[in-house]
Design an enzyme around this catalytic site. Sequence first.
Site, PDB file in Angstrom:
ATOM      1  N   GLY A 135       0.860  -1.187   0.000  1.00 32.92           N
ATOM      2  CA  GLY A 135       0.000   0.000   0.000  1.00 32.92           C
ATOM      3  C   GLY A 135       0.887   1.224   0.000  1.00 32.92           C
ATOM      4  CE  LYS A 175       9.849   6.643  -4.364  1.00 33.92           C
ATOM      5  NZ  LYS A 175      10.477   6.159  -5.609  1.00 33.92           N
ATOM      6  CG  ASP A 228      11.459   7.318   7.157  1.00 29.71           C
ATOM      7  OD1 ASP A 228      10.953   6.941   6.079  1.00 29.71           O
ATOM      8  OD2 ASP A 228      12.634   7.729   7.240  1.00 29.71           O
ATOM      9  CG  ASP A 243       4.542  -3.007  -5.363  1.00 30.55           C
ATOM     10  OD1 ASP A 243       5.232  -3.899  -5.876  1.00 30.55           O
ATOM     11  OD2 ASP A 243       4.990  -2.213  -4.517  1.00 30.55           O
ATOM     12  CG  ASN A 244       7.235  -0.796  -8.163  1.00 29.60           C
ATOM     13  OD1 ASN A 244       6.510  -0.036  -7.510  1.00 29.60           O
ATOM     14  ND2 ASN A 244       8.412  -1.178  -7.737  1.00 29.60           N
TER      15      ASN A 244
HETATM   16  P1  AMP Z   1       8.797   0.457  -3.548  1.00 29.87           P
HETATM   17  O1  AMP Z   1       9.850  -0.602  -3.489  1.00 29.87           O
HETATM   18  O2  AMP Z   1       9.329   1.847  -3.550  1.00 29.87           O
HETATM   19  O3  AMP Z   1       7.822   0.222  -4.637  1.00 29.87           O
HETATM   20  O4  AMP Z   1       8.002   0.346  -2.157  1.00 29.87           O
HETATM   21  C1  AMP Z   1       7.467  -0.860  -1.700  1.00 29.87           C
HETATM   22  C2  AMP Z   1       6.552  -0.614  -0.505  1.00 29.87           C
HETATM   23  O5  AMP Z   1       7.281  -0.119   0.615  1.00 29.87           O
HETATM   24  C3  AMP Z   1       5.450   0.390  -0.759  1.00 29.87           C
HETATM   25  O6  AMP Z   1       4.319  -0.060  -0.061  1.00 29.87           O
HETATM   26  C4  AMP Z   1       6.012   1.665  -0.149  1.00 29.87           C
HETATM   27  O7  AMP Z   1       5.018   2.571   0.194  1.00 29.87           O
HETATM   28  C5  AMP Z   1       6.745   1.119   1.057  1.00 29.87           C
HETATM   29  N1  AMP Z   1       7.832   1.990   1.511  1.00 29.87           N
HETATM   30  C6  AMP Z   1       9.038   2.157   0.919  1.00 29.87           C
HETATM   31  N2  AMP Z   1       9.793   3.039   1.626  1.00 29.87           N
HETATM   32  C7  AMP Z   1       9.050   3.441   2.677  1.00 29.87           C
HETATM   33  C8  AMP Z   1       9.266   4.336   3.777  1.00 29.87           C
HETATM   34  N3  AMP Z   1      10.417   5.009   3.928  1.00 29.87           N
HETATM   35  N4  AMP Z   1       8.260   4.489   4.664  1.00 29.87           N
HETATM   36  C9  AMP Z   1       7.113   3.821   4.532  1.00 29.87           C
HETATM   37  N5  AMP Z   1       6.845   2.965   3.535  1.00 29.87           N
HETATM   38  C10 AMP Z   1       7.803   2.761   2.620  1.00 29.87           C
HETATM   39 MG    MG Z   2       6.443   1.090  -5.608  1.00 31.23          MG
END
Ligand code: AMP
Ligand code: MG
Length: 471
Positions: A90, A113, A125, A257-258
Amino acid sequence: MPFSPHYRPDPQFVALGQAFSDPVTPASFPSLRLVWRDQEAAASVGLETLTDVEWIDHFGRFQALPDMAQPPLAMRYHGHQFRSYNPQLGDGRGFLFGQLRDQSGRLLDLGTKGSGQTPWSRQGDGRLTLKGGVREVLAARMLQAQGVNTSKALSLIETGEALVRQDEPSPTRSAVLVRLQHSHVRFGTFQRHAYFESKEGIEALVDHCIALYYPHLLSFDGEARVAGLLQEIAVATAKMVASWMASGFVHGVLNTDNMNVTGESFDYGPWRFLPVADGNFTAAYFDQTGLYAYGRQPEAGLWNLKQLACALKFICDVEALTQAIRAYPPAFEEAQKHAFLTRLGLQVPSQAADGAAMLDAMFAFMARSGVSWDGFFHDWFCGLASQSRALAGPRRYLYAGKDFDVWHRLLGRIEPDRLGRLAHPYFEQPEPVSLDITEVEALWEPIAQRDDWTAFHAKISDIAALEDALR
Ligand code: AMP
Ligand code: MG
């Protein structure tokens, strides 16, 4: 400043209701400093007349935009990460800030983001590092210049916090990014409703996607609608992956999710561009098995589509879905040929076999010679018309031998596309504009050391020149 007449807010996602997102409160940051604003992207949605102060109010403080009848919404989704299902995903550090129409009528999302924690943050965070934001700006600009269907990094604002990260020297600086993207509905958005066995949720999403992104399917009924949507997504995904291949782009994290329903490339984390032709080249340090290596991206796209099909099984016959996915391999082959010929500045030949044979010979030459990926395409733009440039340039000593001769002979059969483009001053430069990891690190270094953005801005203007030359 008044908003431009092209500003057309049209929040649609909120109408899907509570099962799809959660209203959230943006973080409040200790300081806000605008470091990047994409005026061209802003103009496409009527945001270009904002002063910098107003811009920061909306994209740093997240003051509501006029007539944007939705709160910030953290979107709910699940997904397969490196092939294991994660029901804890999410929007954990972002939200949908609004939706608006661009000048051609497309519905674009303002997605953030680094804008703070949400119910989906888990241990995180909710923040983005400034380096992460800079990297997303660079990737999106470079891909756009090369004609990839990509999200745009609309805004990047430094936010004055100190973050701790494993993959950056810490403490490291923070930022908040806003991207402009043609839908944030991901494959994982469907998967979440399948996980909860909510036929209603999947139906609602299908209706939503058809109405907003594939309206020509509105006249289809029943299963043909669902399978038709899957087929459209399969073809759009094939085109996206094909354009990465020609660009030499390795996304790095091809989780479900990407990938979104319009086949728009987005979410640039540990991406890298290829230095040389190498199918095993891997972007993310945490991708130890090379699952998302350059040469495995086409397969990753297909695997993800199969997961989307699995989610759609709740409302559609398996055979129809299987049939829909069969569109992916031929669409990818066709799009890949097209993308490489375009990158070479060549026409798509009327004899399809000519194009295919030339490209096979090209890959063989590139892999065996170890020629620089970007250098090669720079040298041979518009094919034989560039011969004297190529044979006088810094890579001339590589352009000889059997592999080269085979490729070179086949190249001669294909016509250039808009030869006049070679007159652009960009092609007088011996070296192409590129963004390999050493360059990215080298332009980050002065920002990190002394807040010196000169090299970053120079790269952005080089990329603009590349875009102009290829147009
Ligand atoms: P991503 O690999 O950037 O597609 O992120 C994968 C998941 O991790 C998504 O649900 C993001 O919202 C969550 N996420 C990544 N970095 C953070 C962060 N610093 N704080 C909270 N959620 C994160
Ligand atoms: Mg993502």
